[in-house]
Design an enzyme around this catalytic site. Sequence first.
Site: not given
Length: 479
Positions: A173, A248, A381
């Site tokens: 996906k 990750e 982030e």
Amino acid sequence: MTELHRNYIGGEWVAGPSASPNRNPSNVDDVIGDYSQADATQAKAAIAAAKAAAPAWAAGSIQDRSILLDRVGTEILARKDDLGRLLSREEGKTLPEGVGEATRAGHIFKFYAGEVLRLAGEKLPSVRPGIDVEVTREPIGVVGLITPWNFPIAIPAWKIAPALAYGNTVVFKPADLVPGCAWALSEILVKAGIPKGVFNLVMGRGSVVGEALVNDPDVAGISFTGSVSTGRAIAGKAVGRMAKMQLEMGGKNPLIVLDDADLPTAVNCAVQGAYFSTGQRCTASSRLIVAAGIHDRFVAAMTEKLKALKVDDALAAGTDIGPVVDPSQLEQDQRYIEIGKGEGAALAWGGERLKRGSDGYYLSPALFTNATNAMRIAREEIFGPVACVIRAKDYDEALAFANDTEFGLCAGIVTTSLKHASHFKRNAQAGMVMVNLPTAGVDYHVPFGGRKASSYGPREQGRYAAEFFTSVKTAYIAP
Ligand code: UN1
């Protein structure tokens, strides 16, 4: 109406119940194509096809598997210029970056074509006389691979190639924003002769297709790269049904510049690490931690360099930085620039919305100075061309700042001191450490992954990928 790109399920190209246009972030009027959007029923069908194909693929010839992966690698390398162009057109990284990434994807398939033949086990004596012990690795079964938009071909390659090499069947996906490279890569796999059901492509939304993969008891493992919040949500669900997972997620990677650094090296590492690929890398150096003695010279040289960088259409010759990927990422980048100003950091350069010849999401690279490690721009982030300079008294303070973060993907240092480089290598709390190199831009044949909130589960890439994509079996044999 442009050509419809369909999903690939159980050996057939099938249209989804809906489709969506893939737009070029350098020029929103440029539609690359229409791409099917799967629903949960199609995701289920793909999982069922992968499950049915799993036993034969696992038991099949490793020679055949190796040949197939090699063929895919050869085809990607032969088409690297076209694939790189498609990549840059749909994601917005520059053409040299796009071609470089496509090349990397080709090399990854070649690497795993070799690894197929090198999957060794162990044979040991038992502590009980006359008995042998064997430790072998087996495929885990059906894997769900969920990939992000920022590496539209390399990350799919570094999940799909080892998954197949180690004998698993795949439901892939890709990120909703970049179905183009995912579709092209799938077509290459199909043309290379991947057996029916062994590889399936289901394009669509994370909340629909990703969700179906994560919750399905027939999916033995989920390998995901993407945001921290999505990763955490996946972890919660996958743990609930005891699925294997490899996640990750984000980074807030420090790059330390010490007084003894070679200034051009420091600027080069910082500019490449923080701003190339529009800063949209989990390995980006978003915290530049600079020792007091070199601070002013470093900031002056960085500003000069940033002024000279060309932000423009990703496909135009000479572009250094392409557009931001989409409006919501642009909005996030601009919001953080305001947050930084509000927190008292000084915007030394950039952060401006730029107009270019085409209607794209252009933003000039932003450099904050006078930042502290406590500020949100230093802790969260941003995932854009935004970096902040944090002044440190000396190496010890710089190291303390570097490690004072919830993340731990990579950490870099620029120094000519062996003593500090060696100490940093041992004491940086990160999965990857770079000395006199940018934090972003990694090799494909060695482990990739981080610590703390950046990563969860076994490492990706190289032979370490076997850790996630296989399950160890210990056999005891008496004569
Ligand atoms: C690189 O810096 O070469 O999403 C790779 C990311 C990482 C890959 C970075 N998983 O940015």
